[in-house]
Design a protein around this motif. Structure first.
Motif, PDB file in Angstrom:
ATOM      1  N   ALA A 296       0.864  -1.187   0.000  1.00 21.10           N
ATOM      2  CA  ALA A 296       0.000   0.000   0.000  1.00 21.10           C
ATOM      3  C   ALA A 296       0.897   1.233   0.000  1.00 21.10           C
ATOM      4  N   ILE A 297       1.118   1.788  -1.186  1.00 20.05           N
ATOM      5  CA  ILE A 297       2.178   2.791  -1.365  1.00 20.05           C
ATOM      6  C   ILE A 297       1.728   4.225  -1.128  1.00 20.05           C
ATOM      7  N   GLN A 298       0.419   4.500  -1.310  1.00 23.88           N
ATOM      8  CA  GLN A 298      -0.043   5.883  -1.163  1.00 23.88           C
ATOM      9  C   GLN A 298      -1.422   5.921  -0.519  1.00 23.88           C
ATOM     10  N   LEU A 299      -1.594   6.881   0.391  1.00 21.62           N
ATOM     11  CA  LEU A 299      -2.867   7.074   1.088  1.00 21.62           C
ATOM     12  C   LEU A 299      -3.179   8.562   1.069  1.00 21.62           C
ATOM     13  N   GLU A 300      -4.392   8.920   0.634  1.00 22.19           N
ATOM     14  CA  GLU A 300      -4.815  10.313   0.597  1.00 22.19           C
ATOM     15  C   GLU A 300      -6.220  10.430   1.178  1.00 22.19           C
ATOM     16  N   LEU A 301      -6.421  11.450   2.006  1.00 20.67           N
ATOM     17  CA  LEU A 301      -7.735  11.632   2.621  1.00 20.67           C
ATOM     18  C   LEU A 301      -7.871  13.059   3.157  1.00 20.67           C
ATOM     19  N   ALA A 302      -9.119  13.449   3.389  1.00 17.97           N
ATOM     20  CA  ALA A 302      -9.398  14.702   4.087  1.00 17.97           C
ATOM     21  C   ALA A 302      -9.361  14.405   5.582  1.00 17.97           C
ATOM     22  N   HIS A 303      -8.594  15.186   6.315  1.00 17.10           N
ATOM     23  CA  HIS A 303      -8.490  14.965   7.758  1.00 17.10           C
ATOM     24  C   HIS A 303      -9.888  14.961   8.365  1.00 17.10           C
ATOM     25  N   PRO A 304     -10.204  13.967   9.208  1.00 24.48           N
ATOM     26  CA  PRO A 304     -11.583  13.817   9.696  1.00 24.48           C
ATOM     27  C   PRO A 304     -12.075  14.976  10.559  1.00 24.48           C
ATOM     28  N   ILE A 305     -11.175  15.767  11.115  1.00 24.37           N
ATOM     29  CA  ILE A 305     -11.587  16.879  11.977  1.00 24.37           C
ATOM     30  C   ILE A 305     -11.342  18.228  11.312  1.00 24.37           C
ATOM     31  N   THR A 306     -10.156  18.445  10.733  1.00 31.73           N
ATOM     32  CA  THR A 306      -9.838  19.746  10.132  1.00 31.73           C
ATOM     33  C   THR A 306     -10.260  19.843   8.675  1.00 31.73           C
ATOM     34  N   ASN A 307     -10.518  18.703   8.049  1.00 30.92           N
ATOM     35  CA  ASN A 307     -10.892  18.611   6.628  1.00 30.92           C
ATOM     36  C   ASN A 307      -9.741  18.961   5.690  1.00 30.92           C
ATOM     37  N   GLU A 308      -8.540  19.122   6.217  1.00 32.36           N
ATOM     38  CA  GLU A 308      -7.368  19.383   5.373  1.00 32.36           C
ATOM     39  C   GLU A 308      -7.046  18.135   4.542  1.00 32.36           C
ATOM     40  N   TRP A 309      -6.776  18.332   3.231  1.00 36.07           N
ATOM     41  CA  TRP A 309      -6.424  17.199   2.374  1.00 36.07           C
ATOM     42  C   TRP A 309      -4.987  16.792   2.655  1.00 36.07           C
ATOM     43  N   MET A 310      -4.778  15.502   2.932  1.00 39.09           N
ATOM     44  CA  MET A 310      -3.468  15.012   3.338  1.00 39.09           C
ATOM     45  C   MET A 310      -3.066  13.828   2.476  1.00 39.09           C
ATOM     46  N   SER A 311      -1.765  13.675   2.260  1.00 35.89           N
ATOM     47  CA  SER A 311      -1.259  12.607   1.407  1.00 35.89           C
ATOM     48  C   SER A 311       0.033  12.057   1.987  1.00 35.89           C
ATOM     49  N   TRP A 312       0.156  10.738   1.962  1.00 34.91           N
ATOM     50  CA  TRP A 312       1.370  10.079   2.446  1.00 34.91           C
ATOM     51  C   TRP A 312       1.806   9.025   1.440  1.00 34.91           C
ATOM     52  N   GLN A 313       3.116   8.787   1.380  1.00 30.95           N
ATOM     53  CA  GLN A 313       3.662   7.721   0.551  1.00 30.95           C
ATOM     54  C   GLN A 313       4.643   6.900   1.372  1.00 30.95           C
ATOM     55  N   ALA A 314       4.675   5.616   1.117  1.00 33.97           N
ATOM     56  CA  ALA A 314       5.615   4.710   1.785  1.00 33.97           C
ATOM     57  C   ALA A 314       6.403   3.983   0.704  1.00 33.97           C
ATOM     58  N   PRO A 315       7.724   4.156   0.655  1.00 35.72           N
ATOM     59  CA  PRO A 315       8.510   3.523  -0.413  1.00 35.72           C
ATOM     60  C   PRO A 315       8.374   2.005  -0.403  1.00 35.72           C
ATOM     61  N   LEU A 316       8.606   1.396  -1.557  1.00 32.57           N
ATOM     62  CA  LEU A 316       8.524  -0.065  -1.638  1.00 32.57           C
ATOM     63  C   LEU A 316       9.469  -0.704  -0.621  1.00 32.57           C
ATOM     64  N   PRO A 317       9.048  -1.768   0.015  1.00 34.90           N
ATOM     65  CA  PRO A 317       9.930  -2.459   0.964  1.00 34.90           C
ATOM     66  C   PRO A 317      11.084  -3.149   0.244  1.00 34.90           C
TER      67      PRO A 317
END
Length: 327
Positions: free
Chosen positions: A284-305
């Motif tokens: 699971a390399i990328q996750l994007e969502l609106a913060h559940p409280i602030t509604n700020e759009w956030m994105s994270w990436q995790a390099p391949l193992p």
């Protein structure tokens, strides 16, 4: 099973805009931090008062400007123990936690895995999640799938994240290595349900739940394909079942892919790599969502193992040596 409780006290006047609504509908709009099912349970349990009088009828009509008071208890389960298990934390604030899960780590205790799970680690790292259903776990990854997961640290955060997940407003992207050479990407839209005879497996079934997976080719090798995939839904084993359904199972997936597929005239290094890759090559390399409280759009990436990086290097070397066709 020993339990503890967390007290919930909520008070508000019903706005005129909710005139004529049912009580359960009004509460869902007034207190969006709590799920509709939980609010309905509180009504039926007599935990809701309208102008000082208990109302246990979810369909009770609202006229506007009534005073609503809720006094309820959230049950805190003590059945799972906190364990000092290291978590690779990518992001954390007072509401959510994002982790990069390693292989060979079960997310939630179950048959054969009563402890040593992500849940046990969360109870140790953030004890307050004991008062959140499923310790705040919003979505799961298979034991041997690596990558990003979001966890809610509070009930309001979990309520919002679950709603957004169900509304397909959380973006989850994966990378995988499949057996066989795909020419182009596409969409797999096939319902998934429990296998009729293998109870630990899932399968494509007409009676299953809708499931859709988008995939595109990142790199083609002589007999394998590096893929980028995006989920529309989140069924158990979804990517693994869908790719197997296409006849391109994931490398290392013993449950849905069978024995390793060895291309002709491959090196001993490649034989050892494919036979020794003991988990599905899925991250699971990328996750994007609106913060559940602030509604700020956030994105994270995790390099391949490291194991998938090494696998891709071996496949690349094999392709450079033999060319694309597996003749």
């Amino acid at each position: 099973m020993p339990t503890d409780h967390q007290s919930i006290v909520l008070s508000a006047a019903v706005p005129e805009s909710l005139l004529g609504k049912r009580l359960d509908q009004a509460l869902a709009e007034m207190f969006p931090d709590y799920s509709r099912s939980r609010l309905k349970e509180w009504i039926l349990a007599g935990n809701v008062q309208i102008n000082g009088s208990v109302c246990d009828k979810p369909r009770e009509k609202i006229f506007g400007e009534e005073q609503i008071d809720i006094q309820a208890q959230l049950e805190v389960q003590e059945s799972h123990v906190a364990q000092d298990i290291e978590l690779n934390i990518v992001y954390e604030d007072e509401h959510i936690l994002v982790i990069n899960k390693p292989a060979d780590l079960v997310v939630h205790p179950g048959a054969g895995n009563a402890s040593g799970t992500v849940l046990n680690a969360l109870l140790n790292h953030a004890p307050q999640v004991a008062s959140v259903p499923r310790a705040g776990i919003v979505h799961r990854l298979d034991k041997d799938t690596t990558g990003l997961m979001v966890v809610a640290k509070t009930v309001p955060a979990q309520t919002h994240l679950v709603e957004r997940l169900q509304a397909r407003e959380i973006s989850r992207e994966y990378e995988a290595v499949a057996c066989g050479t795909l020419v182009a990407g596409g969409l797999i839209d096939a319902p998934i349900g429990r296998h009729p005879t293998k109870r630990t497996s899932m399968a494509i079934r007409e009676s299953g739940k809708p499931a859709a997976t988008h995939y595109r080719v990142k790199q083609k090798f002589r007999a394998h394909t590096h893929l980028r995939l995006k989920l529309e839904s989140g069924r158990t084993h979804q990517i693994r079942v869908h790719m197997s359904h296409l006849k391109y199972p994931l490398v290392g997936d013993a449950l849905y892919g069978g024995r390793p597929r060895l291309p002709k005239a491959c090196s001993q290094e490649m034989i050892d790599m494919l036979r020794g890759f003991k988990r599905q090559a899925l991250h699971a390399i990328q996750l994007e969502l609106a913060h559940p409280i602030t509604n700020e759009w956030m994105s994270w990436q995790a390099p391949l193992p490291d194991d998938m990086v090494a696998l891709l290097q071996v496949l690349k070397a094999d392709t450079e040596l033999h060319g694309m066709a597996d003749d």
